[in-house]
Design a protein around this motif. Structure first.
Motif, mmCIF file in Angstrom:
data_model
loop_
_atom_site.group_PDB
_atom_site.id
_atom_site.type_symbol
_atom_site.label_atom_id
_atom_site.label_comp_id
_atom_site.label_asym_id
_atom_site.label_seq_id
_atom_site.Cartn_x
_atom_site.Cartn_y
_atom_site.Cartn_z
ATOM 1 N N ALA A 286 -3.687 -2.303 19.990
ATOM 2 C CA ALA A 286 -2.894 -1.462 19.092
ATOM 3 C C ALA A 286 -3.246 0.009 19.292
ATOM 4 O O ALA A 286 -3.742 0.677 18.394
ATOM 5 N N LYS A 287 -2.956 0.506 20.476
ATOM 6 C CA LYS A 287 -3.198 1.911 20.793
ATOM 7 C C LYS A 287 -1.914 2.551 21.300
ATOM 8 O O LYS A 287 -1.044 1.868 21.846
ATOM 9 N N GLY A 288 -1.841 3.857 21.147
ATOM 10 C CA GLY A 288 -0.665 4.579 21.597
ATOM 11 C C GLY A 288 0.162 5.068 20.432
ATOM 12 O O GLY A 288 -0.169 4.873 19.263
ATOM 13 N N ALA A 289 1.278 5.718 20.748
ATOM 14 C CA ALA A 289 2.198 6.237 19.746
ATOM 15 C C ALA A 289 3.583 5.668 20.027
ATOM 16 O O ALA A 289 4.159 5.900 21.102
ATOM 17 N N LEU A 290 4.111 4.908 19.076
ATOM 18 C CA LEU A 290 5.414 4.271 19.232
ATOM 19 C C LEU A 290 6.511 5.268 18.911
ATOM 20 O O LEU A 290 6.529 5.874 17.842
ATOM 21 N N GLY A 307 11.434 3.127 21.252
ATOM 22 C CA GLY A 307 10.798 1.873 21.639
ATOM 23 C C GLY A 307 9.728 2.060 22.692
ATOM 24 O O GLY A 307 8.901 1.166 22.901
ATOM 25 N N ASP A 308 9.732 3.225 23.388
ATOM 26 C CA ASP A 308 8.644 3.533 24.324
ATOM 27 C C ASP A 308 7.345 3.716 23.538
ATOM 28 O O ASP A 308 7.353 4.196 22.401
ATOM 29 N N VAL A 309 6.237 3.355 24.150
ATOM 30 C CA VAL A 309 4.923 3.606 23.563
ATOM 31 C C VAL A 309 4.191 4.595 24.465
ATOM 32 O O VAL A 309 3.926 4.298 25.640
ATOM 33 N N ILE A 310 3.904 5.781 23.938
ATOM 34 C CA ILE A 310 3.203 6.803 24.718
ATOM 35 C C ILE A 310 1.728 6.441 24.765
ATOM 36 O O ILE A 310 1.057 6.400 23.724
#
Length: 479
Positions: A286-290, A307-310
């Motif tokens: 659960a890492k990143g920015a949705l 929907g991309d996860v940075i």
């Protein structure tokens, strides 16, 4: 043999005591440090013209038979204004960062001021002009002109401050004049009131009037700007917050060069990735920015999609939304950066040329004030009677036109809110680390806190221009 054993024991005790003293790092006295850096710390007095009130406000209803009586009481006690504008003064602290007179303080100390006066440790007083402000980090830069070079202090590296390190706060608490307090770094990386925050938490005493003053390390370098306290009664209880110097220095450099901040802008709406999203997004953790939305802007031009996860920005791994916003904001406007996103379980690399956040906010404001007709005039919640700020309320409460939030018009004296010091006239500007512009915003933050299983929520409360945090219970007691 006995003598050898005793000698060895004595040596061990001496060595142990020396190591313990070194580990504590406790100074015998702060006097030498205070004497050296005091001349760089200043008291700030501001003067503001406040619009006249038309009559007795907030005590008796308009048209009451007691209205004339109360007006006479106000006049006898010097509170009447006779329909004329009056002057309002406020106090704060600051510190000199260059011999030619640049001074750092909090934005809320000087917000709306017509005149700014600087009193130095020597007793000398000089007028100051405003160079620029950054409400997002509550930092302001002032400038005074003098004949002589001024004593100044330098910024230190706040990232080197460790929990448990000794620190010293200086300022003008409660208008008492120059004062020193000492404590330790209680916590790091607190994010309590805004997107770009990086607060150092300290138990060094910070009170009203300390706002804008410096937090020093033991080398005499400024590692924070004292900004707010968490308190149930408005006084210091050992939980104070100083904006970290590594945030402040970037802001000050831009204010000095441009008179304003110039932060990078990616142009996306984002949210944190939660554990229940990991599998559906094809992620490992659960890492990143949705990315929840991609309006017109740099990200859309690069091909980024909802929907991309940075997961990486300009070579830096992204853990969550807070980190991404800070990294983007600290990146220069116009720079082309590589952004790695996870899309349907696969990595994509995008090249994004950053825009400027301040221009984007003027063109596409993130929040709009809810029209007054869509809001109830008052609402009771958490023991508070709240009303959206209107132009009439701002004038009645002597607030600047830029003031935003919910006005506290009454407090239930049996409530937790009253017990923790909230009173009529306070303004709630944030809840759960998010700005509140309407009653609906506050209700949404409360619902989010309850849904997340949290028992309490932090409110950022402004009183007389001084912000403080208050934690109120949000447990749903309905059956």
């Amino acid at each position: 043999m006995r003598l050898f054993w005793l000698a060895s024991l004595s040596m061990f005790l001496i060595l142990s005591q020396a190591l313990m003293a070194h580990a504590r790092g406790a100074p015998e006295s702060f006097a030498d440090l205070a004497e050296r850096i005091s001349p760089s710390v200043v008291n700030i007095t501001t003067s503001t013209t406040v619009a006249a009130r038309s009559g007795p406000q907030g005590i008796v209803p308009e048209g009451s038979p007691f209205e004339d009586l109360f007006r006479d009481f106000q006049d006898r006690n010097g509170q009447g204004d006779g329909g004329q504008p009056r002057r309002s003064s406020a106090l704060g602290s600051g510190f000199v960062i260059s011999e030619d007179g640049y001074i750092v303080t909090n934005n809320h100390v000087i917000d709306g001021a017509d005149e700014i006066s600087i009193e130095f440790f020597s007793g000398k007083v000089l007028p100051a002009k405003l160079v620029g402000t950054d409400p997002n980090t509550d930092i302001a830069l002032l400038k005074v002109e003098g004949d002589d070079a001024l004593p100044f202090v330098s910024f230190g590296n706040s990232d080197n401050a460790r929990v448990g390190d000794w620190v010293m706060a200086m300022g003008n608490p409660l208008g008492q004049g120059f004062s020193v307090s000492a404590g330790i770094v209680s916590a790091r990386n607190r994010a309590l009131s805004g997107t770009y925050d990086d607060y150092i938490q300290t138990d060094a005493a910070i009170n009203r009037g300390n706002s804008g003053g410096p937090l020093f390390n033991m080398d005499g370098d400024v590692i924070g700007v004292n900004t707010a306290i968490l308190s149930p009664n408005g006084g210091s209880i050992g939980i104070g917050f100083s904006m970290a110097s590594n945030v402040v220095t970037k802001v000050v450099d831009q204010l000095k060069q441009f008179g304003e901040t110039r932060r990078g802008w990616l142009g996306v709406r984002i949210q944190d990735v939660t554990e229940d999203m990991v599998e559906s997004l094809g992620l490992v953790s659960a890492k990143g920015a949705l990315v929840s939305d991609v309006p017109e802007g740099p990200a859309k031009e690069s091909g980024m999609q909802a929907g991309d996860v940075i997961v990486s920005f300009d070579g830096k791994d992204v853990d969550d939304t807070r980190q991404l916003v800070r990294i983007v904001g600290n990146t220069e406007v116009g720079k082309s950066v590589r952004v790695i996103v996870n899309r349907d379980g696969k990595s994509e690399t995008l090249l994004v040329t950053l825009g400027r956040r301040e221009e984007a906010e003027r063109t596409f404001p993130a929040s709009q004030t809810v029209p007054e007709s869509e809001e109830p005039s008052t609402v009771d919640i958490l023991g508070l009677t709240l009303s959206p700020l209107t132009s009439d309320l701002r004038a009645e409460m002597n607030l600047p036109d830029s003031a935003k939030g919910l006005a506290v018009t009454a407090v239930d004296e049996t409530s937790e809110a009253f017990e923790k010091g909230l009173r009529a006239g306070d303004v709630i500007t944030e809840a759960g680390q998010s700005q509140v512009l309407s009653v609906g915003d506050l209700e949404d933050r409360i619902a989010e806190a309850r849904d997340a299983g949290r028992k309490s929520m932090l409110l950022l409360v402004s009183r007389g221009g001084d912000p403080r945090f208050v934690a109120l219970s949000v447990e749903d007691t309905e059956q």
